[in-house]
Design a protein around this motif. Structure first.
Motif, PDB file in Angstrom:
ATOM      1  N   ILE A 183      -7.738   4.825  82.532  1.00 61.39           N
ATOM      2  CA  ILE A 183      -8.544   5.422  83.550  1.00 61.39           C
ATOM      3  C   ILE A 183      -8.074   5.263  85.057  1.00 61.39           C
ATOM      4  CG2 ILE A 183     -10.694   4.788  82.372  1.00 61.39           C
ATOM      5  CD1 ILE A 183     -11.124   2.303  84.334  1.00 61.39           C
ATOM      6  N   HIS A 184      -7.020   4.506  85.301  1.00 58.58           N
ATOM      7  CA  HIS A 184      -6.158   4.409  86.598  1.00 58.58           C
ATOM      8  C   HIS A 184      -5.038   5.155  86.638  1.00 58.58           C
ATOM      9  CE1 HIS A 184      -8.745   1.290  88.667  1.00 58.58           C
ATOM     10  NE2 HIS A 184      -8.813   0.610  87.228  1.00 58.58           N
ATOM     11  N   ARG A 185      -4.592   5.979  85.589  1.00 59.71           N
ATOM     12  CA  ARG A 185      -3.542   6.755  85.666  1.00 59.71           C
ATOM     13  C   ARG A 185      -3.406   7.638  86.802  1.00 59.71           C
ATOM     14  NH1 ARG A 185       0.314   9.572  82.683  1.00 59.71           N
ATOM     15  NH2 ARG A 185       0.425  11.890  83.229  1.00 59.71           N
ATOM     16  N   CYS A 186      -2.341   7.682  87.461  1.00 67.09           N
ATOM     17  CA  CYS A 186      -2.057   8.281  88.836  1.00 67.09           C
ATOM     18  C   CYS A 186      -2.872   9.545  88.800  1.00 67.09           C
ATOM     19  CB  CYS A 186      -0.498   8.615  88.999  1.00 67.09           C
ATOM     20  SG  CYS A 186      -0.163   9.285  90.796  1.00 67.09           S
ATOM     21  N   VAL A 187      -3.511   9.603  90.066  1.00 58.97           N
ATOM     22  CA  VAL A 187      -4.397  10.779  90.262  1.00 58.97           C
ATOM     23  C   VAL A 187      -3.390  11.830  90.848  1.00 58.97           C
ATOM     24  CG1 VAL A 187      -5.268  10.159  92.567  1.00 58.97           C
ATOM     25  CG2 VAL A 187      -6.771  11.323  90.899  1.00 58.97           C
ATOM     26  N   VAL A 227      -6.338  16.982  94.670  1.00 59.03           N
ATOM     27  CA  VAL A 227      -5.157  16.945  94.181  1.00 59.03           C
ATOM     28  C   VAL A 227      -5.209  17.371  92.879  1.00 59.03           C
ATOM     29  CG1 VAL A 227      -4.554  15.034  95.689  1.00 59.03           C
ATOM     30  CG2 VAL A 227      -5.543  14.346  93.521  1.00 59.03           C
ATOM     31  N   ILE A 235      11.430  11.234  87.348  1.00 57.42           N
ATOM     32  CA  ILE A 235      10.185   9.847  87.875  1.00 57.42           C
ATOM     33  C   ILE A 235      10.425   9.082  86.768  1.00 57.42           C
ATOM     34  CG2 ILE A 235       7.671   9.778  87.716  1.00 57.42           C
ATOM     35  CD1 ILE A 235       7.523  12.756  88.986  1.00 57.42           C
ATOM     36  N   ARG A 251      -2.761  -6.689  85.732  1.00 59.37           N
ATOM     37  CA  ARG A 251      -4.096  -6.924  85.683  1.00 59.37           C
ATOM     38  C   ARG A 251      -4.479  -8.319  85.391  1.00 59.37           C
ATOM     39  NH1 ARG A 251      -3.780  -2.044  86.858  1.00 59.37           N
ATOM     40  NH2 ARG A 251      -4.055  -0.471  85.496  1.00 59.37           N
ATOM     41  N   LEU A 285      -5.114   4.108 100.318  1.00 58.47           N
ATOM     42  CA  LEU A 285      -4.589   4.583  99.120  1.00 58.47           C
ATOM     43  C   LEU A 285      -4.006   5.756  98.926  1.00 58.47           C
ATOM     44  CD1 LEU A 285      -4.341   3.705  95.946  1.00 58.47           C
ATOM     45  CD2 LEU A 285      -6.694   4.535  95.923  1.00 58.47           C
ATOM     46  N   LEU A 286      -4.568   6.633  99.312  1.00 56.83           N
ATOM     47  CA  LEU A 286      -3.824   8.131  99.403  1.00 56.83           C
ATOM     48  C   LEU A 286      -2.384   8.182 100.040  1.00 56.83           C
ATOM     49  CD1 LEU A 286      -6.793  10.538  99.385  1.00 56.83           C
ATOM     50  CD2 LEU A 286      -5.334  10.109  97.492  1.00 56.83           C
ATOM     51  N   TYR A 312       6.345  -1.210  83.930  1.00 65.24           N
ATOM     52  CA  TYR A 312       6.542   0.189  83.363  1.00 65.24           C
ATOM     53  C   TYR A 312       7.885   0.591  83.073  1.00 65.24           C
ATOM     54  CZ  TYR A 312       1.672   1.151  84.698  1.00 65.24           C
ATOM     55  OH  TYR A 312       0.396   1.125  84.686  1.00 65.24           O
ATOM     56  N   GLY A 365       1.087   7.978  97.617  1.00 66.96           N
ATOM     57  CA  GLY A 365       2.017   9.282  97.727  1.00 66.96           C
ATOM     58  C   GLY A 365       3.136   9.133  98.476  1.00 66.96           C
ATOM     59  N   SER A 411      11.451   8.914  94.402  1.00 65.43           N
ATOM     60  CA  SER A 411      11.970   9.996  93.430  1.00 65.43           C
ATOM     61  C   SER A 411      12.784  10.950  94.169  1.00 65.43           C
ATOM     62  CB  SER A 411      10.854  10.603  92.990  1.00 65.43           C
ATOM     63  OG  SER A 411       9.929   9.564  92.409  1.00 65.43           O
ATOM     64  N   LEU A 450       7.230   2.766  90.743  1.00 63.64           N
ATOM     65  CA  LEU A 450       6.269   1.695  90.825  1.00 63.64           C
ATOM     66  C   LEU A 450       6.956   0.617  89.520  1.00 63.64           C
ATOM     67  CD1 LEU A 450       2.869   2.704  92.024  1.00 63.64           C
ATOM     68  CD2 LEU A 450       4.878   1.791  93.493  1.00 63.64           C
ATOM     69  N   PHE A 489     -10.084   2.330  95.142  1.00 65.97           N
ATOM     70  CA  PHE A 489     -10.496   2.505  93.812  1.00 65.97           C
ATOM     71  C   PHE A 489      -9.422   2.153  92.819  1.00 65.97           C
ATOM     72  CE2 PHE A 489      -8.746   6.477  92.526  1.00 65.97           C
ATOM     73  CZ  PHE A 489      -8.640   7.351  93.768  1.00 65.97           C
TER      74      PHE A 489
HETATM   75  C1  HEM Z   1       6.300   9.822  91.623  1.00 61.87           C
HETATM   76  C2  HEM Z   1       5.166   9.742  92.266  1.00 61.87           C
HETATM   77  C3  HEM Z   1       4.234   8.740  92.025  1.00 61.87           C
HETATM   78  C4  HEM Z   1       4.154   7.665  90.935  1.00 61.87           C
HETATM   79  C5  HEM Z   1       5.281   6.905  90.270  1.00 61.87           C
HETATM   80  C6  HEM Z   1       2.808   7.054  90.905  1.00 61.87           C
HETATM   81  C7  HEM Z   1       2.530   5.950  90.058  1.00 61.87           C
HETATM   82  C8  HEM Z   1       1.079   5.684  90.078  1.00 61.87           C
HETATM   83  C9  HEM Z   1       0.744   4.305  88.898  1.00 61.87           C
HETATM   84  C10 HEM Z   1       1.486   3.787  88.086  1.00 61.87           C
HETATM   85  C11 HEM Z   1      -0.694   4.554  89.113  1.00 61.87           C
HETATM   86  C12 HEM Z   1      -1.420   3.741  88.252  1.00 61.87           C
HETATM   87  C13 HEM Z   1      -2.143   2.575  89.054  1.00 61.87           C
HETATM   88  C14 HEM Z   1      -2.900   1.514  87.858  1.00 61.87           C
HETATM   89  O1  HEM Z   1      -2.774   1.579  86.820  1.00 61.87           O
HETATM   90  O2  HEM Z   1      -3.324   0.515  88.332  1.00 61.87           O
HETATM   91  C15 HEM Z   1      -1.111   5.496  90.358  1.00 61.87           C
HETATM   92  C16 HEM Z   1      -2.294   5.310  90.561  1.00 61.87           C
HETATM   93  C17 HEM Z   1      -2.642   6.123  91.535  1.00 61.87           C
HETATM   94  N1  HEM Z   1      -1.878   7.100  92.591  1.00 61.87           N
HETATM   95 FE1  HEM Z   1       0.162   7.420  92.114  1.00 61.87          FE
HETATM   96  N2  HEM Z   1       2.149   7.890  91.790  1.00 61.87           N
HETATM   97  C18 HEM Z   1       2.823   8.773  92.334  1.00 61.87           C
HETATM   98  C19 HEM Z   1       2.371   9.703  93.416  1.00 61.87           C
HETATM   99  C20 HEM Z   1       1.130   9.577  93.842  1.00 61.87           C
HETATM  100  C21 HEM Z   1       0.809  10.473  94.966  1.00 61.87           C
HETATM  101  C22 HEM Z   1       1.509  11.925  95.541  1.00 61.87           C
HETATM  102  C23 HEM Z   1      -0.690  10.296  95.298  1.00 61.87           C
HETATM  103  C24 HEM Z   1      -1.520  11.009  96.197  1.00 61.87           C
HETATM  104  C25 HEM Z   1      -2.047  11.990  96.314  1.00 61.87           C
HETATM  105  C26 HEM Z   1      -0.918   9.212  94.347  1.00 61.87           C
HETATM  106  C27 HEM Z   1      -2.066   8.547  94.249  1.00 61.87           C
HETATM  107  C28 HEM Z   1      -2.673   7.636  93.584  1.00 61.87           C
HETATM  108  C29 HEM Z   1      -4.178   7.194  93.337  1.00 61.87           C
HETATM  109  C30 HEM Z   1      -5.096   7.505  94.360  1.00 61.87           C
HETATM  110  C31 HEM Z   1      -4.154   6.327  92.490  1.00 61.87           C
HETATM  111  C32 HEM Z   1      -5.412   5.360  91.901  1.00 61.87           C
HETATM  112  C33 HEM Z   1      -5.715   6.036  90.690  1.00 61.87           C
HETATM  113  C34 HEM Z   1      -6.817   5.447  90.017  1.00 61.87           C
HETATM  114  O3  HEM Z   1      -7.103   3.799  90.197  1.00 61.87           O
HETATM  115  O4  HEM Z   1      -7.759   5.524  89.519  1.00 61.87           O
HETATM  116  N3  HEM Z   1       0.033   8.809  93.632  1.00 61.87           N
HETATM  117  N4  HEM Z   1      -0.021   6.054  90.657  1.00 61.87           N
END
Ligand code: HEM
Ligand code: FES
Lengths: 106, 447
Positions: free
Chosen positions: B394-398, B151, B327, B338, B282-283, B361, B287, B294, B333, B132
């Motif tokens: 809407i894509h902010r990290c879940v 989560v 962080i 886009r 993705l998860l 970023y 993660g 970090s 990242l 997603f």
């Molecule tokens: C310091 C740690 C982390 C950073 C810096 C980070 C960074 C990000 C960023 C920048 C996005 C945005 C993607 C977008 O806008 O296209 C994102 C999305 C996402 N992250 Fe993280 N992440 C971190 C940790 C995690 C962890 C621990 C998980 C697992 C549980 C995770 C799962 C996801 C998922 C599933 C998305 C997609 C959300 C969406 O598209 O709605 N992330 N992350």
């Protein structure tokens, strides 16, 4: 100044005076009210200022914008009366309003 | 026939499919050497349109900031055409406010995998795993909502004890008075244990999760990395293993791990298998690198800023605030990308339909028009949560709360045990414009 009462999920109440025109996320953050984070600085882009508005006040707080609506709909804790506090500006009409918070922000 | 692009004013991405594998050789400036000082002075004075900031060179050496500072000041929305026969050409968006505008406008700026997805280099079109992060609404929203409860809030609290006990195990096993690699012994070890815990994956095979995560983000061009086809094979192997796990869990009582939860949740139980897998991947990936880097970054920054380290030792209550600052400062990242769905104007520049738009970023996190003294690492920074590292919209990290929880527990436990951890030399960095991180970092804990 507009009196706003922030109510945490556990019932704790925080009565705060918010300057007119200031948004309710800032009102909480600047007064160290716990439970509202405001990570995006008030752009309806993080949903960490999610709150619930009691029915009596809903008409006075206006409508969700499109982005606000998308952000709220992604939250587990979304309800019909959910709003993002940063999208509501303090005004005299809101004096005395309660703003309720979810158990956690995400 | 493709002709050589000589016109330096081209500001439009080449069409999809115009780049073919293997990629043509990369153009690089001719420099006497690749020392940090030489690279920085080059970036400080080179014509802006001579630089391909996607080149891993600028990331491995951590010199890219010099260029981004210039872009923020001189050309905040700027098109890179150098090496477009490799990456099709892309827009660099470098200021906080412009990135916010892109991130919050998913109607115009798409994440869709079929258009290339969310990284500067397009997703491999022959091997698209639906997930997603690389979907637009409405499908994105449905799948995100299925994963979200796992989560968030209450559920996270239930993981806390497990995460803490794993963290203690790892820290207690560290050698004293001798040099060791923090990345391997702590950052990777902790994230792989945590991943195994979260997924209910056998602990003794936890490094497989790390391996798969590394492979899925690795650059097939770099020597030593699996090539394109080998990579596909490895990832298919991973999908197979997870299918077995899923089949096991779906037929037994819920066990509280991610796989079991997805298998038992009515909203996710009937997801098509490839899609379920895509989201698991993705998860795992989401993660893994991010949290790992970090963990390494935090220790590095504290060593570079002894005053901040001293502040932390004097006041353990700063941990939570420091986690956000780590962080931000790390920006694990460096970008998200886009694709424009229509012609649009951004920062005074005309973006064409189909153009790649890269939100840096790592640059927004250094934008001094929005952040106070952004080049400094300040653990008690006011409003430290206001950073770009998790993206917005809407894509902010879940997984952001989970990441923060892991780091918070780690630093609480470190402070309980060790008076000091010394970084012995400059860490070796990952050569990637996407994953900002460390390959190794030698440290010593005094005996
Ligand atoms: C310091 C740690 C982390 C950073 C810096 C980070 C960074 C990000 C960023 C920048 C996005 C945005 C993607 C977008 O806008 O296209 C994102 C999305 C996402 N992250 Fe993280 N992440 C971190 C940790 C995690 C962890 C621990 C998980 C697992 C549980 C995770 C799962 C996801 C998922 C599933 C998305 C997609 C959300 C969406 O598209 O709605 N992330 N992350
Ligand atoms: S502060 Fe981010 S949505 Fe309100």
């Amino acid at each position: 100044m507009v009196k706003i009462i922030y109510v945490e999920h556990n019932g704790a109440r925080h009565e705060v005076n918010v300057p007119e025109g200031e948004n309710l996320m800032e009102g909480a953050v600047q007064n160290n009210v716990p439970g509202i984070d405001g990570d995006c600085g008030g752009n309806a882009a993080c949903a960490t200022c999610h709150c619930y508005i009691p029915e009596a006040w809903q008409a006075l707080t206006g409508e969700r914008s499109e982005l606000e609506d998308s952000m709220i709909e992604l939250a587990d804790t979304a309800m019909p009366n959910s709003r993002l506090a940063c999208q509501i500006k303090a005004s005299a009409a809101l004096d005395g309003m309660e703003v309720h918070m979810p158990a956690t922000q995400h | 026939m493709a002709t050589q692009l000589k016109d330096t004013r081209i500001t439009q991405s080449l069409p999809q499919g115009s780049v073919s594998w293997p990629l043509p050789p990369r153009v690089r400036p001719e420099l006497p050497n690749h020392d940090k000082a030489t690279l920085e002075s080059y970036l400080a004075s080179a014509p802006l349109d001579e630089v391909d900031i996607a080149d891993p060179l600028w990331w491995e050496t951590d010199t890219n900031h010099v260029y981004f500072r210039r872009l923020r000041e001189e050309a905040p929305v700027f098109f890179t055409h150098v090496n477009s026969n490799r990456h099709r050409g892309f827009w660099n968006v470098t200021r906080w406010n412009d990135i916010m505008a892109v991130d919050t406008n998913h109607q115009v700026f798409s994440s869709e995998a079929m258009l290339g997805g969310i990284t500067l280099f397009d997703m491999d079109p022959d091997f698209i795993m639906p997930m997603f992060i690389a979907m637009d609404p409405p499908k994105h929203d449905v799948q995100r909502k299925a994963v979200n409860p796992i989560v968030s809030g209450q559920n996270l609290a239930s993981y806390e004890e497990l995460i803490r006990s794993r963290t203690c195990e790892v820290l207690d096993s560290l050698p004293r008075g001798e040099a060791f690699d923090w990345v391997d012994k702590v950052s990777i070890e902790l994230t792989s244990r945590m991943l195994a815990t979260l997924f209910g994956w056998p602990q003794e095979r936890r490094r497989m999760l790390t391996y798969w995560s590394d492979v899925s983000t690795s650059d097939p061009e770099l020597p030593g990395n699996p090539g394109k086809e080998e990579r596909q094979g490895i990832l298919l192997g991973m999908l197979q293993e997870f299918t077995m796990l899923w089949n096991e869990r779906v037929n037994s009582e819920p066990t509280g791990d991610l796989v079991s939860m997805l298998a038992h949740n009515p909203a996710t139980r009937n997801m098509p298998p490839m899609e379920f897998m895509g989201n698991l991947v993705l998860l795992i990936v989401g993660g893994n690198d991010t949290t790992r880097n970090s963990i390494s970054g935090g220790l590095y920054f504290l060593n570079k800023n002894p005053g901040e380290y001293a502040k932390l030792k004097a006041n353990h209550g700063l941990v939570e605030n420091m986690v956000s600052e780590i962080i931000r400062y790390q920006t694990p990242l460096a970008h998200m990308r886009r694709t424009a769905l229509q012609d649009t104007v951004l920062g005074g520049q005309l973006i064409h339909k189909g153009d790649k738009v890269v939100m840096w970023y790592s640059s927004a996190n250094r934008d001094d028009t929005v952040l106070d003294r952004p080049d400094e690492f300040i653990i008690d920074r006011a409003r430290a949560r206001q950073h770009m590292s998790f993206g917005f919209g809407i894509h902010r990290c879940v997984g952001n709360r989970l990441a923060e929880l892991q780091l918070k527990i780690l630093w609480e436990e470190i402070l309980k045990r060790f008076d000091h951890i010394e970084v012995l030399e400059e860490p070796e960095r990952v050569p990637s414009a996407f994953v900002r991180g460390y390959k190794s970092m030698m440290v010593r804990i005094p005996a």
